[in-house]
Write a protein that holds these residues in place. Structure first.
Motif, PDB file in Angstrom:
ATOM      1  N   ASN A 193      34.676  66.879  20.887  1.00 58.42           N
ATOM      2  CA  ASN A 193      33.344  66.486  20.433  1.00 58.42           C
ATOM      3  C   ASN A 193      32.384  66.294  21.602  1.00 58.42           C
ATOM      4  N   LEU A 194      32.876  65.630  22.644  1.00 57.64           N
ATOM      5  CA  LEU A 194      32.035  65.409  23.822  1.00 57.64           C
ATOM      6  C   LEU A 194      31.659  66.739  24.483  1.00 57.64           C
ATOM      7  N   TRP A 195      32.669  67.608  24.643  1.00 62.39           N
ATOM      8  CA  TRP A 195      32.423  68.901  25.308  1.00 62.39           C
ATOM      9  C   TRP A 195      31.414  69.731  24.516  1.00 62.39           C
ATOM     10  N   ASP A 196      31.592  69.778  23.218  1.00 56.97           N
ATOM     11  CA  ASP A 196      30.670  70.562  22.388  1.00 56.97           C
ATOM     12  C   ASP A 196      29.248  69.998  22.457  1.00 56.97           C
ATOM     13  N   SER A 197      29.136  68.680  22.584  1.00 63.05           N
ATOM     14  CA  SER A 197      27.808  68.057  22.654  1.00 63.05           C
ATOM     15  C   SER A 197      27.134  68.279  24.009  1.00 63.05           C
ATOM     16  N   TYR A 198      27.946  68.226  25.081  1.00 63.26           N
ATOM     17  CA  TYR A 198      27.369  68.223  26.430  1.00 63.26           C
ATOM     18  C   TYR A 198      27.395  69.575  27.149  1.00 63.26           C
ATOM     19  N   LYS A 199      28.214  70.496  26.668  1.00 59.09           N
ATOM     20  CA  LYS A 199      28.476  71.736  27.429  1.00 59.09           C
ATOM     21  C   LYS A 199      27.209  72.428  27.926  1.00 59.09           C
ATOM     22  N   ASN A 200      26.162  72.482  27.119  1.00 58.54           N
ATOM     23  CA  ASN A 200      24.956  73.234  27.494  1.00 58.54           C
ATOM     24  C   ASN A 200      23.976  72.456  28.356  1.00 58.54           C
ATOM     25  N   THR A 201      24.252  71.151  28.570  1.00 59.94           N
ATOM     26  CA  THR A 201      23.320  70.351  29.381  1.00 59.94           C
ATOM     27  C   THR A 201      23.966  69.743  30.617  1.00 59.94           C
ATOM     28  N   THR A 202      25.281  69.609  30.604  1.00 61.68           N
ATOM     29  CA  THR A 202      25.957  68.953  31.727  1.00 61.68           C
ATOM     30  C   THR A 202      26.283  69.952  32.835  1.00 61.68           C
ATOM     31  N   MET A 203      26.112  69.523  34.090  1.00 58.89           N
ATOM     32  CA  MET A 203      26.459  70.367  35.247  1.00 58.89           C
ATOM     33  C   MET A 203      27.872  69.976  35.698  1.00 58.89           C
ATOM     34  N   LEU A 204      28.797  70.129  34.772  1.00 63.31           N
ATOM     35  CA  LEU A 204      30.169  69.681  35.009  1.00 63.31           C
ATOM     36  C   LEU A 204      31.129  70.859  35.022  1.00 63.31           C
ATOM     37  N   HIS A 205      31.919  70.967  36.114  1.00 60.75           N
ATOM     38  CA  HIS A 205      33.054  71.887  36.128  1.00 60.75           C
ATOM     39  C   HIS A 205      34.287  71.032  35.856  1.00 60.75           C
ATOM     40  N   LEU A 206      34.783  71.086  34.627  1.00 60.22           N
ATOM     41  CA  LEU A 206      35.947  70.300  34.220  1.00 60.22           C
ATOM     42  C   LEU A 206      37.194  71.151  34.418  1.00 60.22           C
ATOM     43  N   VAL A 207      38.123  70.662  35.257  1.00 60.42           N
ATOM     44  CA  VAL A 207      39.375  71.384  35.513  1.00 60.42           C
ATOM     45  C   VAL A 207      40.518  70.582  34.908  1.00 60.42           C
ATOM     46  N   CYS A 208      41.141  71.133  33.868  1.00 62.85           N
ATOM     47  CA  CYS A 208      42.281  70.485  33.208  1.00 62.85           C
ATOM     48  C   CYS A 208      43.561  71.111  33.756  1.00 62.85           C
ATOM     49  N   CYS A 209      44.331  70.294  34.457  1.00 64.16           N
ATOM     50  CA  CYS A 209      45.470  70.808  35.219  1.00 64.16           C
ATOM     51  C   CYS A 209      46.759  70.256  34.620  1.00 64.16           C
ATOM     52  N   GLY A 210      47.797  71.089  34.501  1.00 67.95           N
ATOM     53  CA  GLY A 210      49.051  70.598  33.919  1.00 67.95           C
ATOM     54  C   GLY A 210      50.261  71.368  34.385  1.00 67.95           C
ATOM     55  N   SER A 211      51.433  70.721  34.270  1.00 68.71           N
ATOM     56  CA  SER A 211      52.653  71.342  34.785  1.00 68.71           C
ATOM     57  C   SER A 211      53.553  71.902  33.685  1.00 68.71           C
ATOM     58  N   LEU A 212      53.233  71.622  32.419  1.00 69.82           N
ATOM     59  CA  LEU A 212      54.069  72.164  31.338  1.00 69.82           C
ATOM     60  C   LEU A 212      53.304  73.288  30.647  1.00 69.82           C
ATOM     61  N   TYR A 213      53.681  74.509  30.968  1.00 68.38           N
ATOM     62  CA  TYR A 213      52.918  75.690  30.548  1.00 68.38           C
ATOM     63  C   TYR A 213      52.738  75.759  29.027  1.00 68.38           C
ATOM     64  N   SER A 214      53.837  75.566  28.290  1.00 67.37           N
ATOM     65  CA  SER A 214      53.738  75.753  26.839  1.00 67.37           C
ATOM     66  C   SER A 214      52.841  74.686  26.208  1.00 67.37           C
ATOM     67  N   LEU A 215      52.933  73.430  26.687  1.00 68.16           N
ATOM     68  CA  LEU A 215      52.092  72.371  26.131  1.00 68.16           C
ATOM     69  C   LEU A 215      50.625  72.606  26.461  1.00 68.16           C
ATOM     70  N   MET A 216      50.352  72.989  27.724  1.00 65.46           N
ATOM     71  CA  MET A 216      48.964  73.250  28.129  1.00 65.46           C
ATOM     72  C   MET A 216      48.388  74.434  27.360  1.00 65.46           C
ATOM     73  N   THR A 217      49.208  75.468  27.191  1.00 62.29           N
ATOM     74  CA  THR A 217      48.738  76.646  26.450  1.00 62.29           C
ATOM     75  C   THR A 217      48.467  76.268  25.001  1.00 62.29           C
ATOM     76  N   ASN A 218      49.346  75.459  24.439  1.00 62.61           N
ATOM     77  CA  ASN A 218      49.167  75.047  23.042  1.00 62.61           C
ATOM     78  C   ASN A 218      47.896  74.217  22.859  1.00 62.61           C
ATOM     79  N   ILE A 219      47.589  73.337  23.833  1.00 62.48           N
ATOM     80  CA  ILE A 219      46.390  72.484  23.733  1.00 62.48           C
ATOM     81  C   ILE A 219      45.129  73.333  23.619  1.00 62.48           C
ATOM     82  N   PHE A 220      45.101  74.455  24.371  1.00 62.56           N
ATOM     83  CA  PHE A 220      43.883  75.273  24.407  1.00 62.56           C
ATOM     84  C   PHE A 220      43.967  76.554  23.572  1.00 62.56           C
ATOM     85  N   LYS A 221      45.178  76.923  23.140  1.00 65.65           N
ATOM     86  CA  LYS A 221      45.328  78.160  22.373  1.00 65.65           C
ATOM     87  C   LYS A 221      45.976  77.961  21.003  1.00 65.65           C
TER      88      LYS A 221
END
Length: 450
Positions: free
Chosen positions: A131-159
């Motif tokens: 919700n926050l990302w969808d609200s702010y994405k077009n106005t915030t000058m933020l490079h958000l880097v989401c980093c993780g060590s469990l490939y399948s969990l990270m892939t599942n979160i975003f895919k």
């Protein structure tokens, strides 16, 4: 390991995204890579002291503690880095909302490390972030880097189709261990290069920068220093895996110990452990990506003729020697452990030599299919089969520690079985022996494209 090896493309891309953030507005990068592979070092190289003074760099690590404790920790970091004295967040959502809002005024690069562990702290935060990302994405000058060590969990979160953050990522970075050419470079820089050392360093690091650092700092012979009560190697397997595995870690450790000692089919693992291991194998493969399924290169993906292998050479070494001799380790009898390694390392490293040559061929980018072959009886085994479908070329390789043990006629007979199953017409076929004696020549011949 002070010199920074490889990762040039990722470095350049990460810096570019942050440097353009005032124009592009919100950008979300996902970075995945197994523990110890050097993700944090890469991020520090990319964002610390890059001369990009326009963007502030903030690093937050999701450790597995209570949300209140994390909020308190992050509030202190934000106060110090951003000079915010009166900010009193009550939740992680407050933290993120504050940072998203802050970046509407000043460019910010925010790294959230071990992002998948938000699930253990407060799983509803993923929806809040969407919700926050969808609200702010077009106005915030933020490079958000989401980093993780469990490939399948990270892939599942975003895919994953039902996940709140589905397809919110703009960039997806998969950080792999260093390829053989970089291990060779590290050895040369340390003035310790030889084919034997290349194989030892492959077995003990698999290209993981943290382990290469241990090897650089250890005098030869490396086993004298690394098999001792002061060495981090002894406890590394436990430290690296127990937290991810949780309460079931003993089952997973036993399965990995069985595979490391040559029990590579489900039937053999179950017979060796006298227990069913189906769910454990599935999780080790899909959730943790610690083991991989191998099938004969001639068979379909659905084939049940599956062998398992530990993907990381270091973990293979650790389970074969340290975990399998844990009674001696408990008694701190490192002399015994060194004797076992001295006795068995040649045989163990022979299998890893195959994996090293396979990694060399993968790095060369010359082939689109690489695997091995065995028939249904487990006979007529071929160590490496590499296929280039564009140039119609098949490379069939027998791997030996010593080239003098290679018997060309035997490979000729075995290769006939492979070719009969592959049914590829008008392909140029090359039969080769790769050995420790020829490692340097093979690495030069198949050096990666510039």
């Amino acid at each position: 390991m002070h010199k920074f090896y490889n990762r040039k493309q990722q470095l350049s891309k990460l810096r570019q995204i942050s440097s353009q953030i005032t124009n592009t507005k919100g950008r979300l990068s996902v970075m995945v890579g197994r523990r110890r592979v050097g993700k944090t070092r890469l991020l520090n190289e990319a964002f610390n002291g890059t001369g990009n003074a326009k963007s502030i760099y903030l690093y937050l690590f999701i450790s597995r503690k209570s949300e209140a404790a994390l909020v308190d920790e992050f509030r202190s970091i934000i106060a110090e880095r951003l000079g915010t004295k009166f900010f009193q967040p009550q939740s992680l959502r407050d933290i993120f909302e504050y940072l998203f809002d802050y970046a509407t005024v000043k460019p910010l690069t925010l790294v959230v490390d071990e992002f998948q562990d938000i699930e253990k702290v407060n799983s509803s935060l993923f929806s809040d972030l969407q919700n926050l990302w969808d609200s702010y994405k077009n106005t915030t000058m933020l490079h958000l880097v989401c980093c993780g060590s469990l490939y399948s969990l990270m892939t599942n979160i975003f895919k994953g189709s039902k996940q709140p953050l589905l397809n919110r990522d703009d960039y997806f970075f998969k950080i792999q261990p260093l390829a053989p050419s970089f291990i060779k470079e590290v050895l040369h820089d340390s003035h310790r290069y030889s084919a034997e050392n290349m194989l030892i360093w492959w077995c003990l690091s698999g290209g993981i920068p943290k382990y290469l650092e241990w090897l650089i700092n250890a005098d030869d012979p490396v086993f004298d220093e690394l098999i001792s009560d002061t060495s981090p190697l002894i406890k590394e397997g436990t430290h690296r895996l127990v937290e991810d595995f949780g309460a079931e870690h003993r089952v997973y450790f036993d399965v990995l110990g069985a595979i490391a000692n040559g029990h590579t089919t489900r039937a053999r693992i179950e017979s060796y452990l006298n227990a069913g291991v189906g769910p454990a194998l599935e999780k080790l493969d899909t959730d943790f990506a610690i083991i991989g399924k191998m099938r004969p290169i001639t068979s379909k993906e659905t084939s049940r003729d599956v062998r398992y292998r530990i993907v990381d050479p270091f973990l293979s070494f650790w389970f074969h020697f340290v975990y399998s001799n844990r009674s001696a380790v408990e008694m701190e009898n490192y002399t015994y452990l060194k004797n076992i390694i001295e006795r068995d390392f040649n045989v163990f490293s022979g299998k890893q030599l195959e994996a090293l040559f396979e990694a060399v061929l993968i790095e060369s980018k010359q082939f689109n299919r690489i695997g091995s072959y065995w028939d249904t009886k487990g006979e007529n085994e071929v160590d490496i089969v590499a296929i280039d479908d564009i140039n119609k070329r098949i490379l069939i390789v027998e791997v030996k520690r010593q080239a003098k043990r290679y018997q060309h006629n035997q490979l000729l007979i075995k290769s006939a079985h492979v070719l009969d199953k592959l049914k590829l017409k008008n392909y140029q076929i090359e039969l080769r022996c790769f050995s420790l004696d020829t490692l340097e020549e093979v690495m030069i011949e198949f050096s990666k494209p510039e």
